[in-house]
Each structure stands twice: as structure tokens, then as C-alpha cells.
Scaffold this motif. Structure first.
Motif, short mmCIF file in Angstrom:
data_model
loop_
_atom_site.label_atom_id
_atom_site.label_comp_id
_atom_site.label_asym_id
_atom_site.label_seq_id
_atom_site.Cartn_x
_atom_site.Cartn_y
_atom_site.Cartn_z
N MET A 27 2.37 -16.61 2.60
CA MET A 27 3.39 -17.79 2.49
C MET A 27 3.32 -18.34 0.95
SD MET A 27 1.22 -20.82 2.82
CE MET A 27 2.71 -22.83 3.82
N SER A 28 4.61 -17.94 0.27
CA SER A 28 5.15 -18.48 -0.99
C SER A 28 4.43 -20.31 -2.18
CB SER A 28 6.08 -18.47 -1.72
OG SER A 28 7.38 -19.02 -0.98
N HIS A 29 3.38 -19.82 -3.18
CA HIS A 29 3.86 -21.37 -3.91
C HIS A 29 5.04 -21.81 -4.06
CE1 HIS A 29 -0.15 -21.00 -2.64
NE2 HIS A 29 -0.21 -19.57 -3.06
N PRO A 30 5.07 -23.13 -4.43
CA PRO A 30 6.24 -24.12 -5.15
C PRO A 30 6.01 -23.17 -6.36
CG PRO A 30 4.75 -25.74 -4.13
CD PRO A 30 4.45 -24.78 -4.18
N PRO A 31 7.02 -23.69 -6.94
CA PRO A 31 7.20 -22.90 -8.36
C PRO A 31 5.78 -23.37 -9.64
CG PRO A 31 9.17 -23.36 -7.57
CD PRO A 31 8.60 -23.81 -6.79
N SER A 32 6.05 -24.90 -9.20
CA SER A 32 5.02 -25.70 -10.19
C SER A 32 3.94 -24.66 -9.73
CB SER A 32 5.25 -26.79 -10.03
OG SER A 32 4.17 -27.19 -8.91
N GLN A 33 3.10 -24.14 -8.60
CA GLN A 33 1.74 -23.70 -8.74
C GLN A 33 1.72 -22.23 -8.97
OE1 GLN A 33 0.67 -25.34 -5.20
NE2 GLN A 33 0.14 -27.36 -5.48
N ALA A 34 2.99 -21.24 -8.81
CA ALA A 34 2.78 -20.14 -9.31
C ALA A 34 1.70 -19.83 -10.31
CB ALA A 34 3.74 -19.30 -8.79
N GLY A 35 0.47 -19.00 -10.17
CA GLY A 35 0.02 -18.68 -10.92
C GLY A 35 -0.61 -19.20 -11.60
N SER A 36 -0.73 -20.34 -11.17
CA SER A 36 -1.69 -21.50 -12.03
C SER A 36 -3.03 -21.42 -11.26
CB SER A 36 -1.40 -22.78 -11.78
OG SER A 36 -0.81 -23.24 -9.94
N VAL A 37 -4.17 -21.59 -11.81
CA VAL A 37 -5.87 -22.01 -11.90
C VAL A 37 -6.31 -23.15 -11.01
CG1 VAL A 37 -8.05 -20.83 -12.56
CG2 VAL A 37 -6.14 -19.37 -13.94
N ALA A 38 -6.65 -22.76 -10.58
CA ALA A 38 -7.42 -23.96 -9.57
C ALA A 38 -8.06 -24.83 -11.13
CB ALA A 38 -8.35 -24.11 -8.68
N PRO A 39 -8.16 -26.07 -11.69
CA PRO A 39 -8.59 -26.56 -12.58
C PRO A 39 -10.41 -25.77 -11.99
CG PRO A 39 -7.20 -27.78 -12.08
CD PRO A 39 -7.47 -27.18 -10.78
N PHE A 40 -11.33 -26.37 -11.38
CA PHE A 40 -12.65 -26.01 -10.88
C PHE A 40 -13.11 -24.23 -11.51
CE2 PHE A 40 -11.22 -24.81 -7.31
CZ PHE A 40 -11.74 -23.22 -6.75
N LYS A 41 -12.13 -23.82 -11.09
CA LYS A 41 -12.30 -22.36 -11.36
C LYS A 41 -12.29 -21.78 -13.47
CE LYS A 41 -10.41 -19.77 -8.00
NZ LYS A 41 -11.17 -18.68 -7.35
N THR A 42 -12.59 -22.85 -13.87
CA THR A 42 -12.97 -22.69 -15.43
C THR A 42 -13.97 -23.24 -15.64
OG1 THR A 42 -10.78 -24.42 -16.27
CG2 THR A 42 -10.25 -22.64 -16.40
N MET A 43 -14.09 -24.32 -15.01
CA MET A 43 -15.82 -24.90 -15.49
C MET A 43 -17.03 -24.18 -14.96
SD MET A 43 -14.49 -28.92 -13.24
CE MET A 43 -13.06 -29.35 -13.72
N THR A 44 -17.51 -24.69 -15.15
CA THR A 44 -19.11 -24.58 -16.01
C THR A 44 -19.89 -25.63 -14.49
OG1 THR A 44 -20.39 -25.77 -17.28
CG2 THR A 44 -19.42 -23.93 -18.09
N ARG A 45 -21.16 -25.26 -13.97
CA ARG A 45 -21.70 -26.05 -13.12
C ARG A 45 -21.91 -27.42 -13.94
NH1 ARG A 45 -27.35 -27.56 -11.53
NH2 ARG A 45 -27.14 -27.64 -9.23
N GLU A 46 -22.29 -27.76 -14.56
CA GLU A 46 -22.99 -28.55 -15.65
C GLU A 46 -21.90 -29.42 -15.72
OE1 GLU A 46 -23.67 -25.81 -16.70
OE2 GLU A 46 -25.62 -25.61 -16.51
N THR A 47 -20.20 -28.76 -15.96
CA THR A 47 -18.93 -29.64 -15.97
C THR A 47 -18.93 -29.87 -15.07
OG1 THR A 47 -18.38 -28.12 -17.92
CG2 THR A 47 -16.75 -29.72 -16.87
N VAL A 48 -18.64 -29.19 -13.99
CA VAL A 48 -18.76 -30.09 -12.48
C VAL A 48 -19.32 -30.80 -12.69
CG1 VAL A 48 -19.03 -29.95 -9.82
CG2 VAL A 48 -17.76 -27.88 -11.79
N LEU A 49 -20.77 -31.56 -12.78
CA LEU A 49 -21.65 -32.23 -12.17
C LEU A 49 -20.94 -33.52 -12.65
CD1 LEU A 49 -24.44 -29.84 -11.41
CD2 LEU A 49 -23.33 -31.28 -9.21
N ALA A 50 -20.72 -32.96 -14.08
CA ALA A 50 -20.48 -33.97 -15.76
C ALA A 50 -19.15 -35.29 -15.08
CB ALA A 50 -20.28 -34.47 -16.68
#
Length: 92
Positions: free
Chosen positions: A1-24
Motif C-alpha cells: 500500500m503506498s502512502h500519500p506523497p506528503s507522508q512518503a519517506g517521512s519519519v513519525a515524530p515520536f521516533k526522534t524523541m527520547t523517553r524524557e521528551t515523550v513524557l515531557a
């Protein structure tokens, strides 16, 4: 299933967060819901454990999704589990 062009290749924001950032990013009550979500509880059980209405739990889950950039409840539950277990978020 292909993603819409705006989401193709994008990384989910939470993937760049640390545990502390998520909780904050979450309020104390959102964190309560987040921890219960990490245990796989449904809205009805979360509501009963916190003494709130199911609609309130749905509201908190939607704010958690927005805060973390998750696209659905399952993704948020996986993030919660990873945070609880100390799994790096870029691994999920």
C-alpha cells in the motif's frame, strides 16, 4: 500500500524523541492514560481505573496522539510500551 506523497519517506515524530521528551510532552493525567494504554487496557477499563468517563479517556488519547505524532491508538500503545520497557523509540 503506498502512502500519500506528503507522508512518503517521512519519519513519525515520536521516533526522534527520547523517553524524557515523550513524557515531557504529556500532562500528568495524559501520562496516567499513557501508562494504562501501555498495558493494553481498553477505554472502559482506563476510565474505571481513573474514575473518569470513557469520553474523557477518548479525549486524552486523542491529545496523546497529537502530542506524539502517532497516527492511531495502536501506534500510541506501542510507543507507551517502548517507553515503559526502555526500548529506543527509533526501534519501533
Amino acid at each position: 500500500m503506498s502512502h500519500p506523497p506528503s507522508q512518503a519517506g517521512s519519519v513519525a515524530p515520536f521516533k526522534t524523541m527520547t523517553r524524557e521528551t515523550v513524557l515531557a510532552k504529556l500532562s500528568a493525567r495524559e501520562r496516567d492514560v499513557f501508562w494504562l494504554l501501555s498495558h493494553g487496557h481498553c477505554n472502559k477499563i482506563i476510565a474505571a481505573k481513573l474514575g473518569v468517563a470513557e469520553s474523557t479517556v477518548r479525549f486524552y488519547i486523542s491529545t496523546i496522539l497529537r502530542a506524539l505524532g502517532c497516527t492511531n491508538r495502536t501506534q500510541a500503545a506501542l510507543v507507551a510500551l517502548a517507553v515503559r520497557e526502555g526500548i529506543p523509540l527509533n526501534r519501533i
